[in-house]
Design a protein around this motif. Structure first.
Motif, mmCIF file in Angstrom:
data_model
loop_
_atom_site.group_PDB
_atom_site.id
_atom_site.type_symbol
_atom_site.label_atom_id
_atom_site.label_comp_id
_atom_site.label_asym_id
_atom_site.label_seq_id
_atom_site.Cartn_x
_atom_site.Cartn_y
_atom_site.Cartn_z
ATOM 1 N N UNK A 1 0.864 -1.381 0.058
ATOM 2 C CA UNK A 1 -0.093 0.194 0.030
ATOM 3 C C UNK A 1 0.869 1.015 0.052
ATOM 4 N N UNK A 2 0.279 2.298 -0.381
ATOM 5 C CA UNK A 2 0.950 3.600 -0.483
ATOM 6 C C UNK A 2 1.393 4.183 0.780
ATOM 7 N N UNK A 3 2.663 4.583 0.903
ATOM 8 C CA UNK A 3 3.429 5.024 2.153
ATOM 9 C C UNK A 3 4.191 6.261 1.645
ATOM 10 N N UNK A 4 4.311 7.179 3.076
ATOM 11 C CA UNK A 4 5.226 8.126 2.933
ATOM 12 C C UNK A 4 6.592 7.761 3.351
ATOM 13 N N UNK A 5 7.675 8.231 2.554
ATOM 14 C CA UNK A 5 8.952 7.728 2.775
ATOM 15 C C UNK A 5 9.638 9.230 3.152
ATOM 16 N N UNK A 6 10.796 9.240 4.075
ATOM 17 C CA UNK A 6 11.535 10.448 4.419
ATOM 18 C C UNK A 6 12.334 10.807 2.813
ATOM 19 N N UNK A 7 12.095 12.181 2.542
ATOM 20 C CA UNK A 7 12.582 12.701 1.371
ATOM 21 C C UNK A 7 13.689 13.468 1.760
ATOM 22 N N UNK A 8 14.455 13.727 3.070
ATOM 23 C CA UNK A 8 15.896 13.898 3.160
ATOM 24 C C UNK A 8 16.098 15.494 3.100
ATOM 25 N N UNK A 9 17.191 15.848 3.714
ATOM 26 C CA UNK A 9 17.372 17.425 3.915
ATOM 27 C C UNK A 9 17.473 18.019 2.525
ATOM 28 N N UNK A 10 17.967 17.615 1.377
ATOM 29 C CA UNK A 10 17.914 18.392 0.213
ATOM 30 C C UNK A 10 16.671 18.486 -0.608
ATOM 31 N N UNK A 11 15.753 17.664 -0.147
ATOM 32 C CA UNK A 11 14.470 17.588 -0.775
ATOM 33 C C UNK A 11 13.389 17.675 0.495
ATOM 34 N N UNK A 12 13.730 18.515 1.510
ATOM 35 C CA UNK A 12 12.778 18.826 2.327
ATOM 36 C C UNK A 12 11.529 19.441 2.007
ATOM 37 N N UNK A 13 11.559 20.057 0.875
ATOM 38 C CA UNK A 13 10.453 20.899 0.213
ATOM 39 C C UNK A 13 9.352 19.863 -0.552
ATOM 40 N N UNK A 14 10.029 18.543 -0.470
ATOM 41 C CA UNK A 14 8.886 17.782 -1.211
ATOM 42 C C UNK A 14 8.439 16.965 -0.289
ATOM 43 N N UNK A 15 7.374 16.023 -0.739
ATOM 44 C CA UNK A 15 6.708 14.827 0.024
ATOM 45 C C UNK A 15 6.936 13.826 -0.844
ATOM 46 N N UNK A 16 7.515 12.640 -0.209
ATOM 47 C CA UNK A 16 7.870 11.643 -1.160
ATOM 48 C C UNK A 16 7.030 10.245 -0.735
ATOM 49 N N UNK A 17 6.332 9.844 -1.830
ATOM 50 C CA UNK A 17 5.318 8.651 -1.551
ATOM 51 C C UNK A 17 5.691 7.505 -2.498
#
Ligand code: NAD
Length: 468
Positions: free
Chosen positions: A85-101
């Motif tokens: 199922x769909x989950x959120x994963x950490x996007x990391x400091x360089x991509x803090x402006x993005x949500x990662x799914x």
């Protein structure tokens, strides 16, 4: 025998049904698969009778096989959403402006090509997990067990009529499998069989870049150390080597036992194996041609200096083979290097566990193994050193009934995994997604970002990664 057009039409039909299957959602698919499971449990005797009729295995063994398949179908149905199922994963400091799914999409239609030795349990390790992952399935059973394949597909349609067409069987020899893997347009092939056939299937898949999961044979070893309970080891070895007439991919074919336990173990294995009656305790060799392989392995071993502790070439009474226990078998004899697939076991003496590990690992196969080392802790430590895909400590084939554990091998035993979370992911394709939440201070994906600011951001990153 299904024609190429029928194979192709089945794939088209399963693909259409897969769209409805997708619309059913996780909950709908889970309910449908559990419904199918319950109806298979109710039809256990009918399925087991068909398995027994086609393979010759005792009815009780066939029932146990169906039970194992139910255990896996249950796990796949109940865990698909959690694993895929769909989950959120950490996007990391360089991509803090993005949500990662992250989400796992079904692949489409899976072509399953199965063997005859466990015609329910083995293919269901692919079929159940592929369906739970949201795919359609077209199944080509072994030509020796076509009725089992047809019955499985029919049982699905009976239990889940609203999804009829999602899981279909096509029948016939290897040529039908070749069409399924090659031109029929499936999205992945899950093959179980011998490594030689796996190579042909891989070649058919290569033409269309179709991914392949290959579950092939084994030459599994049991490692026995000082202090092991020899009665328990003998019991496990004889069952692991002789059950199903030795026609088990992860069956016991080699035993490496340390010197001090050697005599006691040989004696116990022989006395237990002597008590087995082919035709009652296990069935015939299902594939007539396999008798010649078993005979060659036994004869070549004896010619190379091995001793028969029980049986020998005279144990072949087609279609049955009596139990054969060999010892002092040279490591380069075919009985030690090739899959025998008969009720034959080689028991060789080793100096210590290091030698046992080295010999067990020297096989071209790497499917299963078992360790009896005198204590659980010692057994686990030895197990960690084995190249096998699955190891049982203080039992044989203990992993087969644990649905959360992935199963598969390396080398000649194939690649990819069925069962467990890996077995669900094997039939899904990850889809990564990012959702931009706000504008970053230095947008590295824009020409509009002033050069100095972009350079400062890169330098900050360099400094960070250089430091930690
Ligand atoms: P096999 O390789 O002869 O046949 C397997 C399947 O492939 C059959 O359905 C067959 O019709 C099909 N086939 C044959 N040629 C083909 C081709 N060119 N293209 C596509 N499909 C083709 O194996 P088998 O005798 O049915 O089964 C025994 C083997 O399976 C043993 O080596 C055993 O160890 C292995 N096995 C492995 C596992 C596992 O999970 N690792 C489980 C059970 C059996």
């Amino acid at each position: 025998m299904s024609t190429p057009d029928e194979v192709q039409a089945s794939v088209v039909q399963a693909r259409a049904a897969a769209a409805r299957w997708a619309a059913a959602g996780w909950g709908g698919r889970r309910a449908a698969l559990l419904g199918w499971k319950r109806s298979l449990a109710a039809r256990m005797d009918e399925v087991a009778e068909t398995v027994a009729a086609e393979t010759g295995k005792p009815h009780h063994d066939a029932r146990a096989e169906v039970l194992l398949a139910l255990v896996h179908l249950d796990w796949a149905a109940r865990n698909a959403r959690r694993v895929l199922g769909r989950r959120r994963v950490p996007s990391g400091p360089l991509s803090a402006h993005q949500r990662a799914l992250l989400a796992y999409r079904p692949m489409g239609v899976i072509g399953v090509i199965g063997p005859w030795n466990y015609p329910v349990y083995t293919p269901m390790g692919s079929i159940g997990y592929a369906l739970a992952a949201g795919n359609g399935v077209v199944f080509k059973p072994s030509e020796l067990t076509s009725s089992v394949g047809e019955l499985l597909a029919r049982s699905f349609a009976d239990a889940v009529p609203e999804h009829a067409g999602l899981f279909l069987a096509v029948t016939g020899p290897g040529t039908v499998g070749e069409v399924l893997a090659g031109s029929a347009g499936v999205d992945k092939v899950a093959f179980t069989g011998s490594p030689g056939t796996a190579r042909k299937v891989a070649a058919a898949c290569a033409a269309t870049l179709t991914p392949l999961l290959a579950e092939c044979g084994g030459k599994d070893a049991v490692l026995v150390g000082e202090g092991a309970d020899l009665d328990a080891v003998a019991d496990a070895v004889v069952w692991g080597a002789m059950a199903n007439a030795g026609q088990t991919c992860a069956g016991v074919e080699r035993v490496y036992v340390v010197g001090s336990a050697y005599d006691g173990l040989c004696e116990r294995i022989v006395s237990r194996a002597r008590g087995l009656t082919p035709g009652e305790d296990y069935g015939p060799l299902t594939l007539p041609g396999q008798l010649a392989v078993v005979e060659r392995h036994v004869k070549e071993a004896l010619a190379a200096g091995a001793r028969a502790l029980l049986g020998g070439p005279g144990s072949l009474r087609p279609p049955f083979v009596g139990p054969v226990v060999l010892t002092e078998v040279p490591e380069d004899a075919s009985a030690m290097t090739e899959e025998t697939f008969g009720p034959v076991v080689a028991v060789n003496r080793v100096r210590d566990m290091d030698e046992a590990v080295a010999r067990a690992n020297s096989s071209a196969y790497g499917l299963g193994a078992a360790v009896f080392a005198g204590s659980r802790a010692a057994g686990q430590a030895v197990a960690e050193r084995l190249r096998a895909g699955a190891v049982s400590v203080d039992s044989v084939l203990g992993f087969a009934a644990v649905p959360a554990l992935p199963f598969g091998g390396t080398g000649e035993s194939g690649y990819g995994r069925i069962h467990g979370a890996d077995g669900l992911r094997a039939f899904a394709t990850p889809r990564s997604m990012t959702v931009r939440r706000f504008a970053p201070l230095a947008d590295l994906t824009s020409f509009a970002t002033p050069g100095a600011r972009a350079a400062r951001a890169v330098e900050l990153g360099r400094w960070w990664h250089g430091r930690w």
